[in-house]
Write a protein that holds these residues in place. Structure first.
Motif, mmCIF file in Angstrom:
data_model
loop_
_atom_site.group_PDB
_atom_site.id
_atom_site.type_symbol
_atom_site.label_atom_id
_atom_site.label_comp_id
_atom_site.label_asym_id
_atom_site.label_seq_id
_atom_site.Cartn_x
_atom_site.Cartn_y
_atom_site.Cartn_z
ATOM 1 N N THR A 149 11.144 -10.295 12.376
ATOM 2 C CA THR A 149 11.230 -8.828 12.371
ATOM 3 C C THR A 149 12.182 -8.283 11.314
ATOM 4 O OG1 THR A 149 11.476 -6.892 13.790
ATOM 5 C CG2 THR A 149 13.034 -8.669 14.131
ATOM 6 N N SER A 150 13.180 -9.069 10.907
ATOM 7 C CA SER A 150 14.146 -8.586 9.921
ATOM 8 C C SER A 150 13.634 -8.677 8.485
ATOM 9 C CB SER A 150 15.455 -9.372 10.040
ATOM 10 O OG SER A 150 15.228 -10.749 9.778
ATOM 11 N N ARG A 151 12.448 -9.230 8.273
ATOM 12 C CA ARG A 151 11.938 -9.410 6.912
ATOM 13 C C ARG A 151 11.505 -8.110 6.248
ATOM 14 N NH1 ARG A 151 7.721 -14.496 7.658
ATOM 15 N NH2 ARG A 151 9.169 -15.889 8.765
ATOM 16 N N TYR A 152 11.120 -7.129 7.067
ATOM 17 C CA TYR A 152 10.541 -5.899 6.531
ATOM 18 C C TYR A 152 11.101 -4.680 7.266
ATOM 19 C CZ TYR A 152 6.918 -9.097 4.774
ATOM 20 O OH TYR A 152 6.240 -10.126 4.155
ATOM 21 N N PRO A 153 10.916 -3.485 6.692
ATOM 22 C CA PRO A 153 11.224 -2.267 7.442
ATOM 23 C C PRO A 153 10.143 -2.043 8.501
ATOM 24 C CG PRO A 153 10.404 -1.699 5.262
ATOM 25 C CD PRO A 153 10.531 -3.190 5.298
ATOM 26 N N GLN A 154 10.380 -2.550 9.671
ATOM 27 C CA GLN A 154 9.381 -2.541 10.727
ATOM 28 C C GLN A 154 10.063 -2.541 12.083
ATOM 29 O OE1 GLN A 154 7.150 -6.250 11.059
ATOM 30 N NE2 GLN A 154 8.876 -7.443 10.291
ATOM 31 N N ALA A 155 9.283 -2.216 13.103
ATOM 32 C CA ALA A 155 9.709 -2.367 14.493
ATOM 33 C C ALA A 155 8.560 -2.985 15.260
ATOM 34 C CB ALA A 155 10.094 -1.021 15.100
ATOM 35 N N ILE A 156 8.890 -3.925 16.130
ATOM 36 C CA ILE A 156 7.892 -4.610 16.944
ATOM 37 C C ILE A 156 8.090 -4.201 18.397
ATOM 38 C CG2 ILE A 156 7.024 -6.849 17.715
ATOM 39 C CD1 ILE A 156 8.053 -8.025 15.093
ATOM 40 N N LEU A 157 7.002 -3.734 19.012
ATOM 41 C CA LEU A 157 7.040 -3.302 20.413
ATOM 42 C C LEU A 157 6.128 -4.200 21.240
ATOM 43 C CD1 LEU A 157 8.027 -1.097 22.424
ATOM 44 C CD2 LEU A 157 5.894 0.116 21.935
ATOM 45 N N CYS A 158 6.700 -4.864 22.240
ATOM 46 C CA CYS A 158 5.941 -5.721 23.147
ATOM 47 C C CYS A 158 5.908 -5.033 24.514
ATOM 48 C CB CYS A 158 6.584 -7.092 23.253
ATOM 49 S SG CYS A 158 6.713 -7.937 21.659
ATOM 50 N N VAL A 159 4.715 -4.852 25.056
ATOM 51 C CA VAL A 159 4.528 -4.010 26.232
ATOM 52 C C VAL A 159 4.090 -4.861 27.427
ATOM 53 C CG1 VAL A 159 3.325 -2.004 27.144
ATOM 54 C CG2 VAL A 159 3.926 -2.084 24.720
ATOM 55 N N TYR A 160 4.867 -4.791 28.503
ATOM 56 C CA TYR A 160 4.614 -5.612 29.696
ATOM 57 C C TYR A 160 4.562 -4.743 30.944
ATOM 58 C CZ TYR A 160 5.643 -9.865 27.057
ATOM 59 O OH TYR A 160 5.619 -10.898 26.154
ATOM 60 N N ALA A 210 0.816 -1.215 0.000
ATOM 61 C CA ALA A 210 0.000 0.000 0.000
ATOM 62 C C ALA A 210 0.850 1.265 0.000
ATOM 63 C CB ALA A 210 -0.943 0.004 1.200
ATOM 64 N N GLY A 211 2.159 1.120 0.091
ATOM 65 C CA GLY A 211 3.054 2.263 0.000
ATOM 66 C C GLY A 211 3.567 2.818 1.305
ATOM 67 N N TYR A 212 3.264 2.162 2.421
ATOM 68 C CA TYR A 212 3.795 2.644 3.692
ATOM 69 C C TYR A 212 5.295 2.376 3.762
ATOM 70 C CZ TYR A 212 -0.998 3.199 5.307
ATOM 71 O OH TYR A 212 -2.311 3.592 5.427
ATOM 72 N N PRO A 213 6.094 3.352 4.218
ATOM 73 C CA PRO A 213 7.546 3.161 4.232
ATOM 74 C C PRO A 213 8.051 2.328 5.400
ATOM 75 C CG PRO A 213 7.003 5.317 5.111
ATOM 76 C CD PRO A 213 5.706 4.709 4.630
ATOM 77 N N PHE A 214 7.212 2.182 6.430
ATOM 78 C CA PHE A 214 7.644 1.550 7.667
ATOM 79 C C PHE A 214 6.396 1.111 8.424
ATOM 80 C CE2 PHE A 214 9.471 1.409 11.986
ATOM 81 C CZ PHE A 214 10.733 0.873 11.744
ATOM 82 N N VAL A 215 6.524 0.037 9.209
ATOM 83 C CA VAL A 215 5.393 -0.486 9.986
ATOM 84 C C VAL A 215 5.788 -0.589 11.447
ATOM 85 C CG1 VAL A 215 3.786 -2.402 10.307
ATOM 86 C CG2 VAL A 215 4.527 -1.774 7.998
ATOM 87 N N ARG A 216 4.911 -0.105 12.315
ATOM 88 C CA ARG A 216 5.076 -0.256 13.763
ATOM 89 C C ARG A 216 3.961 -1.185 14.242
ATOM 90 N NH1 ARG A 216 7.596 5.157 16.184
ATOM 91 N NH2 ARG A 216 8.575 5.918 14.266
ATOM 92 N N LEU A 217 4.348 -2.293 14.846
ATOM 93 C CA LEU A 217 3.332 -3.236 15.302
ATOM 94 C C LEU A 217 3.709 -3.827 16.642
ATOM 95 C CD1 LEU A 217 4.474 -6.360 14.761
ATOM 96 C CD2 LEU A 217 3.979 -5.735 12.413
ATOM 97 N N GLY A 218 2.734 -4.472 17.249
ATOM 98 C CA GLY A 218 2.973 -5.115 18.535
ATOM 99 C C GLY A 218 1.699 -5.197 19.343
ATOM 100 N N ALA A 219 1.870 -5.479 20.633
ATOM 101 C CA ALA A 219 0.706 -5.647 21.506
ATOM 102 C C ALA A 219 1.140 -5.619 22.962
ATOM 103 C CB ALA A 219 -0.003 -6.969 21.212
#
Length: 199
Positions: free
Chosen positions: A149-160, A114-123
């Motif tokens: 996580t290394s497959r894409y320009p992304q960062a994963i945030l896990c919140v505890y 869809a053209g996003y340059p970067f993805v921020r994901l997590g839970a």
């Protein structure tokens, strides 16, 4: 891959492919980490997908809207995808690490298309717990994320929220995250172990 991105917390920069464990105490402390992380991404034109423990996301979106314009538009365009407690991926009986990684892979690849340059994901962990058969599977899943996580320009945030866990569980969390965010400082984690030793 893309260039480093601002985390949203002053002085903190994230690299593409990072898997970060954010340890906090209580909901206000959580918001001091999570809201800037999402706000920075939205303002930079990035895709944000996150699971939160709330039964309804309206109040959470209101707090996010204090720093980001047109939240409704961003939700409507799917730039922002916030999953509430009822928006689960799986039940404990259906749990499969491969299926969860496949879900994330499809979501991130669709964002790239869809053209996003970067993805921020997590839970939040509290979003995951009802979907998991036990903590052992949680740690196996967290370890598997390090290969994904290394497959894409992304960062994963896990919140505890560390008030909810015994000390030995927190140590297991550290084994599965290369970086840890505490008190506004992003640290390289000396206790991290490669995924192959844990999955």
């Amino acid at each position: 891959m893309t260039s480093p991105r601002k985390f949203g917390t002053p002085g903190v920069v994230i690299e593409p492919g990072q898997h970060i464990c954010a340890l906090h105490v209580g909901e206000e402390d959580r918001d001091s980490v999570l809201l800037p992380f999402l706000s920075e991404g939205l303002q930079a034109g990035e895709k944000c997908l996150f699971g939160v423990h709330e039964n309804e996301v309206a109040d959470f979106l209101d707090r996010l809207a204090e720093n980001v314009d047109d939240i409704e538009g961003r939700v409507g365009s799917a730039q922002l995808d916030i999953r509430a407690a009822g928006n689960r991926l799986l039940s404990p009986e259906e749990f499969s690490i491969d299926r969860i990684i496949e879900f994330w892979d499809k979501a991130v690849s669709a964002a790239m298309a869809a053209g996003y340059p970067f993805v921020r994901l997590g839970a939040e962990a509290r979003w995951w717990h009802p979907q998991l058969p036990g903590l052992t599977e949680l740690f196996r899943y967290e370890a598997a994320l390090n290969d994904f996580t290394s497959r894409y320009p992304q960062a994963i945030l896990c919140v505890y929220d560390i008030t909810r866990y015994r000390e030995n569980i927190v140590f297991d969390l550290l084994k599965t995250h290369p970086q840890v965010l505490m008190c506004g400082v992003l640290l390289e984690n000396p206790y991290y172990l490669p995924p192959a030793t844990l999955v």
